[in-house]
Design a protein around this motif. Structure first.
Motif, PDB file in Angstrom:
ATOM      1  N   LEU A 135       0.864  -1.169   0.000  1.00 46.97           N
ATOM      2  CA  LEU A 135       0.000   0.000   0.000  1.00 46.97           C
ATOM      3  C   LEU A 135       0.907   1.227   0.000  1.00 46.97           C
ATOM      4  N   SER A 136       0.918   1.945  -1.106  1.00 47.04           N
ATOM      5  CA  SER A 136       1.803   3.093  -1.276  1.00 47.04           C
ATOM      6  C   SER A 136       0.952   4.364  -1.322  1.00 47.04           C
ATOM      7  N   TYR A 137       1.511   5.456  -1.821  1.00 44.86           N
ATOM      8  CA  TYR A 137       0.741   6.699  -1.938  1.00 44.86           C
ATOM      9  C   TYR A 137       1.360   7.585  -3.011  1.00 44.86           C
ATOM     10  N   MET A 138       0.574   8.537  -3.497  1.00 45.44           N
ATOM     11  CA  MET A 138       1.057   9.530  -4.445  1.00 45.44           C
ATOM     12  C   MET A 138       1.428  10.778  -3.656  1.00 45.44           C
ATOM     13  N   PRO A 139       2.681  11.212  -3.712  1.00 48.04           N
ATOM     14  CA  PRO A 139       3.156  12.279  -2.825  1.00 48.04           C
ATOM     15  C   PRO A 139       2.653  13.668  -3.189  1.00 48.04           C
ATOM     16  N   MET A 140       2.580  14.499  -2.167  1.00 52.56           N
ATOM     17  CA  MET A 140       2.334  15.919  -2.361  1.00 52.56           C
ATOM     18  C   MET A 140       3.667  16.581  -2.723  1.00 52.56           C
ATOM     19  N   PRO A 141       3.633  17.823  -3.231  1.00 50.74           N
ATOM     20  CA  PRO A 141       4.894  18.513  -3.554  1.00 50.74           C
ATOM     21  C   PRO A 141       5.831  18.553  -2.342  1.00 50.74           C
ATOM     22  N   LYS A 142       7.099  18.229  -2.560  1.00 50.94           N
ATOM     23  CA  LYS A 142       8.157  18.238  -1.558  1.00 50.94           C
ATOM     24  C   LYS A 142       7.913  17.242  -0.418  1.00 50.94           C
ATOM     25  N   GLU A 143       7.091  16.233  -0.666  1.00 51.25           N
ATOM     26  CA  GLU A 143       6.898  15.170   0.309  1.00 51.25           C
ATOM     27  C   GLU A 143       7.775  13.990  -0.093  1.00 51.25           C
ATOM     28  N   ALA A 144       8.286  13.265   0.883  1.00 51.09           N
ATOM     29  CA  ALA A 144       9.078  12.081   0.570  1.00 51.09           C
ATOM     30  C   ALA A 144       8.289  11.181  -0.370  1.00 51.09           C
ATOM     31  N   SER A 145       8.889  10.841  -1.503  1.00 46.87           N
ATOM     32  CA  SER A 145       8.154  10.160  -2.568  1.00 46.87           C
ATOM     33  C   SER A 145       8.470   8.668  -2.646  1.00 46.87           C
ATOM     34  N   PRO A 146       7.426   7.816  -2.615  1.00 45.90           N
ATOM     35  CA  PRO A 146       7.613   6.380  -2.772  1.00 45.90           C
ATOM     36  C   PRO A 146       7.387   5.915  -4.207  1.00 45.90           C
TER      37      PRO A 146
ATOM     38  N   PHE B 209      -4.031 -12.024   1.144  1.00 45.77           N
ATOM     39  CA  PHE B 209      -2.619 -11.678   1.266  1.00 45.77           C
ATOM     40  C   PHE B 209      -2.077 -12.039   2.645  1.00 45.77           C
ATOM     41  N   LYS B 210      -0.897 -12.642   2.665  1.00 42.61           N
ATOM     42  CA  LYS B 210      -0.273 -13.042   3.929  1.00 42.61           C
ATOM     43  C   LYS B 210       0.526 -11.902   4.546  1.00 42.61           C
ATOM     44  N   LYS B 211       1.257 -11.152   3.704  1.00 39.53           N
ATOM     45  CA  LYS B 211       2.106 -10.081   4.226  1.00 39.53           C
ATOM     46  C   LYS B 211       1.829  -8.779   3.475  1.00 39.53           C
ATOM     47  N   ILE B 212       1.336  -7.802   4.228  1.00 42.61           N
ATOM     48  CA  ILE B 212       0.979  -6.497   3.667  1.00 42.61           C
ATOM     49  C   ILE B 212       1.897  -5.439   4.265  1.00 42.61           C
ATOM     50  N   THR B 213       2.480  -4.623   3.408  1.00 42.78           N
ATOM     51  CA  THR B 213       3.299  -3.498   3.880  1.00 42.78           C
ATOM     52  C   THR B 213       2.635  -2.195   3.475  1.00 42.78           C
ATOM     53  N   VAL B 214       2.459  -1.315   4.451  1.00 48.54           N
ATOM     54  CA  VAL B 214       1.861  -0.004   4.190  1.00 48.54           C
ATOM     55  C   VAL B 214       2.953   1.054   4.279  1.00 48.54           C
ATOM     56  N   ILE B 215       3.182   1.765   3.186  1.00 47.78           N
ATOM     57  CA  ILE B 215       4.136   2.875   3.170  1.00 47.78           C
ATOM     58  C   ILE B 215       3.375   4.123   3.605  1.00 47.78           C
TER      59      ILE B 215
ATOM     60  N   ARG C 208      -6.845  -8.875  11.439  1.00 49.71           N
ATOM     61  CA  ARG C 208      -6.992  -9.794  12.570  1.00 49.71           C
ATOM     62  C   ARG C 208      -8.014 -10.886  12.250  1.00 49.71           C
ATOM     63  N   GLU C 209      -9.032 -10.534  11.492  1.00 48.02           N
ATOM     64  CA  GLU C 209     -10.053 -11.507  11.105  1.00 48.02           C
ATOM     65  C   GLU C 209      -9.498 -12.528  10.119  1.00 48.02           C
ATOM     66  N   THR C 210      -8.583 -12.098   9.277  1.00 47.25           N
ATOM     67  CA  THR C 210      -8.069 -12.956   8.209  1.00 47.25           C
ATOM     68  C   THR C 210      -6.687 -13.518   8.503  1.00 47.25           C
ATOM     69  N   GLU C 211      -6.079 -13.094   9.633  1.00 42.08           N
ATOM     70  CA  GLU C 211      -4.740 -13.522  10.041  1.00 42.08           C
ATOM     71  C   GLU C 211      -3.665 -13.079   9.052  1.00 42.08           C
ATOM     72  N   SER C 212      -3.929 -11.979   8.358  1.00 41.58           N
ATOM     73  CA  SER C 212      -2.905 -11.382   7.494  1.00 41.58           C
ATOM     74  C   SER C 212      -2.005 -10.497   8.360  1.00 41.58           C
ATOM     75  N   SER C 213      -0.711 -10.458   8.046  1.00 42.40           N
ATOM     76  CA  SER C 213       0.207  -9.613   8.809  1.00 42.40           C
ATOM     77  C   SER C 213       0.380  -8.261   8.126  1.00 42.40           C
ATOM     78  N   VAL C 214       0.553  -7.235   8.932  1.00 43.81           N
ATOM     79  CA  VAL C 214       0.699  -5.872   8.402  1.00 43.81           C
ATOM     80  C   VAL C 214       1.949  -5.232   8.997  1.00 43.81           C
ATOM     81  N   THR C 215       2.765  -4.626   8.145  1.00 47.14           N
ATOM     82  CA  THR C 215       3.917  -3.846   8.588  1.00 47.14           C
ATOM     83  C   THR C 215       3.695  -2.404   8.180  1.00 47.14           C
ATOM     84  N   LEU C 216       3.758  -1.498   9.144  1.00 47.97           N
ATOM     85  CA  LEU C 216       3.586  -0.067   8.887  1.00 47.97           C
ATOM     86  C   LEU C 216       4.966   0.576   8.794  1.00 47.97           C
ATOM     87  N   ALA C 217       5.292   1.097   7.619  1.00 47.07           N
ATOM     88  CA  ALA C 217       6.618   1.654   7.367  1.00 47.07           C
ATOM     89  C   ALA C 217       6.511   3.152   7.084  1.00 47.07           C
TER      90      ALA C 217
END
Length: 211
Positions: free
Chosen positions: A60-71, A136-142, A174-183
């Motif tokens: 899970l990524s995002y579209m950056p605003m001006p001068k925001e750290a860009s993924p 999904f087993k492993k989800i990473t949120v940027i 928690r309902e689906t037992e998927s893991s989430v990493t918040l980065a």
């Protein structure tokens, strides 16, 4: 960079959230855009080489605003590498957002439109990510932010979009037992020794910085 030293000095004493936001905004307004772009690329490059990225089947990524750290490099790599990618879209006139799937066989820009706050968002035809979390087993949120601490405390823009969405995501996982990493993703000067923190503020699992 001179503005880094100025920031460290100003944050030696405790400050309020509005004061931190103003200080960071002032620094970003005076920062060199090429330097910020270079930092963003370094952050993304380090993350793309990590075990976390390789093992994540959904990003899970995002579209950056001006001068925001860009993924953006992470976003493009996820598409190229065949990972599931989702981007946020804000519900107009609210503090709610949802993440929507980006199709792999369609150019990214053709799936993007200008939304709330004039930020690029996925179009309405994209599928809601929450409805598919169990696949999904492993989800990473940027996660973007105004500032972070090394302990994972995050300061956002004050609208609550990410805190509200992440709570919903974690409940679903928690309902689906998927893991989430918040980065948390930020420039080096956005990592501070301490930040004001409230009970509803959700902490990050790790902070992505220029290496």
């Amino acid at each position: 960079m001179d503005f880094c030293w100025r920031l460290c000095y100003n944050f030696f004493m405790p400050t309020t959230k509005p004061q931190v936001r103003k200080e960071i905004r002032d620094i970003l307004n005076s920062a060199d855009e090429e330097e910020l772009e270079l930092q963003s690329k370094k952050i993304c490059s380090s993350f793309l080489e990590s075990r976390l990225y390789k093992e994540s089947d959904a990003i899970l990524s995002y579209m950056p605003m001006p001068k925001e750290a860009s993924p953006l490099s992470i976003t493009e790599a996820a598409i190229k590498d065949g990972k599931v990618l989702a981007l946020p879209r804000v519900v107009p006139n609210s503090n709610t957002m949802d993440f929507y799937l980006i199709k792999k066989d369609v150019p990214l820009q053709s799936q993007i439109t200008k939304g709330s706050w004039n930020i690029d968002e996925p179009s309405a035809c994209c599928e809601n990510f929450l409805s598919l979390v169990g696949k999904f087993k492993k989800i990473t949120v940027i996660v973007p932010g105004v500032a972070f601490t090394k302990e994972g405390v995050r300061l956002g823009h004050g609208k609550g979009f990410y805190d509200i969405y992440i709570k919903r995501l974690l409940e679903k996982c928690r309902e689906t037992e998927s893991s989430v990493t918040l980065a948390g993703l930020c420039f080096d000067f956005q990592l501070l020794p301490e930040l004001p923190c409230e009970s509803h503020d959700i902490k990050m699992n790790l902070i992505l910085l220029p290496s």
